[in-house]
Each structure stands twice: as C-alpha cells, then as structure tokens.
Design a protein around this motif. Structure first.
Motif, PDB file in Angstrom:
ATOM      1  N   LEU A 191      -3.942 -46.690 -13.449  1.00  0.00           N
ATOM      2  CA  LEU A 191      -4.500 -45.523 -14.607  1.00  0.00           C
ATOM      3  C   LEU A 191      -4.012 -46.292 -16.401  1.00  0.00           C
ATOM      4  O   LEU A 191      -4.839 -45.650 -17.270  1.00  0.00           O
ATOM      5  N   THR A 192      -3.385 -46.412 -16.578  1.00  0.00           N
ATOM      6  CA  THR A 192      -2.096 -46.567 -17.627  1.00  0.00           C
ATOM      7  C   THR A 192      -0.966 -47.754 -17.188  1.00  0.00           C
ATOM      8  O   THR A 192      -0.631 -48.194 -16.404  1.00  0.00           O
ATOM      9  N   CYS A 193      -0.924 -48.354 -18.324  1.00  0.00           N
ATOM     10  CA  CYS A 193       0.585 -49.775 -18.019  1.00  0.00           C
ATOM     11  C   CYS A 193       0.241 -50.486 -17.178  1.00  0.00           C
ATOM     12  O   CYS A 193       0.539 -51.510 -16.164  1.00  0.00           O
TER      13      CYS A 193
ATOM     14  N   PHE B 212       6.825 -45.488 -30.661  1.00  0.00           N
ATOM     15  CA  PHE B 212       5.816 -44.401 -30.017  1.00  0.00           C
ATOM     16  C   PHE B 212       5.761 -44.622 -29.115  1.00  0.00           C
ATOM     17  O   PHE B 212       5.532 -45.515 -28.548  1.00  0.00           O
ATOM     18  N   ASN B 213       5.079 -43.456 -28.353  1.00  0.00           N
ATOM     19  CA  ASN B 213       4.174 -43.396 -27.097  1.00  0.00           C
ATOM     20  C   ASN B 213       2.329 -43.224 -28.394  1.00  0.00           C
ATOM     21  O   ASN B 213       2.321 -42.420 -27.868  1.00  0.00           O
ATOM     22  N   TYR B 214       2.012 -44.326 -28.051  1.00  0.00           N
ATOM     23  CA  TYR B 214       0.944 -44.771 -28.487  1.00  0.00           C
ATOM     24  C   TYR B 214      -0.114 -45.625 -27.583  1.00  0.00           C
ATOM     25  O   TYR B 214      -0.918 -46.394 -27.916  1.00  0.00           O
ATOM     26  N   ARG B 215       0.266 -45.607 -26.763  1.00  0.00           N
ATOM     27  CA  ARG B 215      -0.388 -46.768 -25.387  1.00  0.00           C
ATOM     28  C   ARG B 215      -2.158 -45.764 -25.199  1.00  0.00           C
ATOM     29  O   ARG B 215      -1.996 -44.431 -25.329  1.00  0.00           O
ATOM     30  N   MET B 216      -2.893 -47.205 -25.060  1.00  0.00           N
ATOM     31  CA  MET B 216      -4.058 -46.455 -24.847  1.00  0.00           C
ATOM     32  C   MET B 216      -3.726 -46.825 -22.982  1.00  0.00           C
ATOM     33  O   MET B 216      -3.017 -47.280 -22.434  1.00  0.00           O
ATOM     34  N   THR B 217      -4.667 -45.833 -22.409  1.00  0.00           N
ATOM     35  CA  THR B 217      -4.992 -45.830 -20.847  1.00  0.00           C
ATOM     36  C   THR B 217      -5.541 -47.287 -20.309  1.00  0.00           C
ATOM     37  O   THR B 217      -6.601 -47.325 -21.748  1.00  0.00           O
TER      38      THR B 217
END
Length: 406
Positions: free
Chosen positions: A49-51, A257-262
C-alpha cells in the motif's frame, strides 16, 4: 447599494428572481473514472500500500511527460515547496522572493526553513509575478525565487532565469496550477532548478492529495529523496557510519520528514495522467468560450496571456471592473451563488494574513496585486463541465453584469 430595476433586465435570484440552474456547481471538481478505480483497487488487493513500486513508476511517468531527469513524489505541493526550499539551502537570515497572489504555501516554505519571504508585485495584465519587481527586491540575503504559474499560465521563465543566474539565485517554479503547460514548447517541469506540482482534487489531475518535485540536478534529486523519508539511509554504500552489523541497519543523516506518497495515490495519479491530454483540451475549450463571450463586456477584464505560454488552465479568473458596476465584489459573489454557480477567490494576498502581520508585513506592499485581488473570483472550470453547464455559467455572469451595470 441602489440599483434601478429595468423591465428588460432579469432579476437576480438573490433578489427574488429565478436561478439560472437548479443544481449548484462549484469552481472545481475531480473526474475519477472506472479505470482510476480499477488502478487503485489493484493496489489495495496487492502486497504494497506504501513504499512499493507504484511511486517509482509514477515518477518515471512524470519524467517522461515533462522531460525532467528526476522526479520525487511527495504528500502534497506544500511539502514539495518545503523540500525544494531546504534543498536550495534556505536557512535563518536568508530571503526568498515570491508573489503575494498565491496560496500561502508559496511563502510559508521560506518560514519553514527559518528564512523570510519577500513579496514582489505582479504584472497587472497576466497576474503572474513581475520579473522587474523580482529584481527590485533582491538583496545580499536573497537565496531563491519561488515563481508561481498563477492559474496555469507559465511565468516569464527566460527573464526570471536570467535574473536568477545574474544574482546566483535558485529558481523554484511553483507549478501547482500548471502541469501540462508548455513554455516556448518546453513542458513545465523541465525548466526551473526545481519545479513543484500539486495533485489536489481540483487540479488538472489528482492523486486525492499529493505533489512532486522535478529537477535536472542530480545532487538536488538525492537530497530531495533523502529529506522525503526522514533523511534515512539504508544502503550501506551511502551510509556515513560503519562497520555495519547487517542489512537491517539504517541511519538518519540529517533532519528529515515523512513526506512519502502512498502507492494508492500513485496508482490513481498514474491512471489520471493517461487522460491529461483530453482534460487539458476540454479546459482550453471552456476558456475559449468564456473569453469569446466575456470580452464583449467592458465590465469584465480578461486575463492576458504571454505568447510563450501554451497554458493548461487550472483557474478561470473573472475580474470585475467594479467602477462600472453598482455592486461590490461580495454582492456579485453572493448573487452568483444564488444563481447556483458557486465561485471562489484565488487569492487573498498572503501578507494580509494575521500571521504575516505579526511578522511585520503590512498592507500596501504590492499595489498591483491588491488592485487585482479586489475584483477577482474564480468561476467553474473543469473538464467534466458539460456545454450546458458552461452556458449556464455564462448566463449567470452576463445576467448579473447586465443587471448591476451602471
């Protein structure tokens, strides 16, 4: 307000007349299709779902579309501007020049870094930042320029880049409105030092939320990727400390930062990008229709475009010449809503906000921007509008212009 009612003038719904349409429409709306839903469902039933792989696929697609060498997908355009400002090296004592006629994130990105935003005035015809005003505001503390493609029209990139090169400044293009726009035939995203996109639902294509930074600079790219995910490095060959106990080791190399898109968002956006050409074409059709009609009314000032910009228009700005009307902007805005055409204002000058006032900013800094702001509102513009919808917007505008005309 005093208006003499003429029997030939339709009475505004606000004053008891009949609305031009039964159902309300708004200034912007996403268009999500079954293909988009299927793309998201595939991720939801898959292993990541992410990464996972969808973000990288999206980044490759953005590079292919724009011609940029590198893309970094993030949570939204605000985080994109923040990371771009950090990568540009902004810190306490530095200054960043931008426009006041924008969403606050274009200036807040300087504050996030401890720097100070400086507001240059706009061109009164195009509403984009004025290159001459940029040059007037450069000091020894200036480190970067955030040039905003307001409504989707590209800024005067050649002039602004020349100014930045002359003064050794980094050019960040806030392209939240302008994905799909071309400047002298070259896609926005491949021109500035860093370009920031937005994928909010009212934009040309959407990820639900989401943003991206595009660059041709490899050093910037690696720093942006690092900052996006806690500045956490797990690859042994790029780690600073050692020796390493095993493959589970990671290290934080700076404040990130945690600015990751899923992957869910990336899949939706990748699907949306398959339709971007048709979305842009429809937006251009609607803009052309609006311009054709509204140009016949001296009470409406048409936003001008520079010939270098092949514009993918995000917003259509209806600018009223209030000196020719017996109403205020607020009265016209409310009257449009009563006709079931809901408008919006883009934007209140950033330095008018209480937080900026507390930092010492005052009204009157950018006279052109403040004058333009006083008469503008955004009317509906999105590809899902039918021809009937467009005509009802036109009818509402012209009905009110005729009624409130001096």
């Amino acid at each position: 307000m005093s208006v003499t009612q003429d029997s030939n003038h339709a009475l505004p719904a606000l004053l008891g007349g009949t609305p031009v349409r039964k159902e309300k429409i708004f200034y912007g709306r996403q268009w999500v299709t079954e293909e988009d839903v299927d793309a998201v469902a595939k991720v939801l039933t898959g292993p990541y779902l992410t990464c996972g792989p969808e973000v990288e696929k999206l980044e490759q697609k953005l590079c292919s579309m724009t011609g940029a060498k590198y893309a970094v997908a993030v949570t939204n355009c605000t985080s994109a501007l923040h990371l771009a400002s950090l990568t540009a090296g902004l810190e306490e004592g530095d200054e960043l020049i931008t426009t006041p006629l924008t969403f606050m994130a274009s200036a807040n990105c300087a504050l996030y870094c401890g720097a100070r935003p400086v507001f240059a005035d706009i061109d009164p015809d195009t509403y984009n930042i004025d290159p001459a005003s940029i040059e007037d505001h450069i000091t020894e503390r200036t480190k970067a320029v955030v040039a905003v493609d307001y409504t989707g029209q590209a800024v005067k990139l050649d002039e602004i880049r020349a100014i930045c090169e002359k003064h050794h400044l980094i050019l960040i293009e806030d392209a939240a409105h302008s994905i799909g726009t071309k400047y002298k035939g070259q896609p926005v995203g491949s021109i500035a030092d860093m370009t920031c996109f937005s994928f909010h639902p009212v934009k040309t294509v959407t990820a639900g939320e989401g943003g991206a930074i595009l660059t041709n600079n490899e050093e910037y790219y690696h720093k942006l990727k690092l900052l996006r995910s806690h500045a956490m490095e797990s690859r042994p060959e790029f780690q600073i400390d050692g020796p390493h106990e095993g493959p589970w080791v990671y290290e934080q190399q700076m404040l990130g930062f945690n600015y990751r898109m899923t992957d869910i968002q990336a899949a939706l956006l990748s699907s949306q990008l398959q339709k971007i050409d048709s979305f842009i074409a429809r937006r251009k059709e609607i803009v052309k229709r609006y311009n054709k009609v509204f140009s016949a009314y001296p009470e409406i000032i048409i936003q001008k475009e520079i010939p270098e910009s092949d514009t993918s228009r995000h917003l259509y700005i209806l600018r009223l010449d209030l000196d020719r009307l017996n109403c205020t902007r607020r009265e016209f805005f409310d009257a449009m809503s009563a006709e079931n055409v809901q408008c919006q204002i883009h934007y209140v000058p950033v330095y008018w906000f209480p937080h900026y006032q507390s930092l010492g900013f005052t009204k009157g800094l950018c006279p052109n921007a403040e004058k333009v702001y006083a008469g503008i509102m955004s009317i509906p513009l999105y590809p899902r509008l039918t021809d009937e919808d467009v005509e009802s917007v036109i009818t509402a505008v012209t009905k009110l212009i005729t009624y409130y005309r001096k």
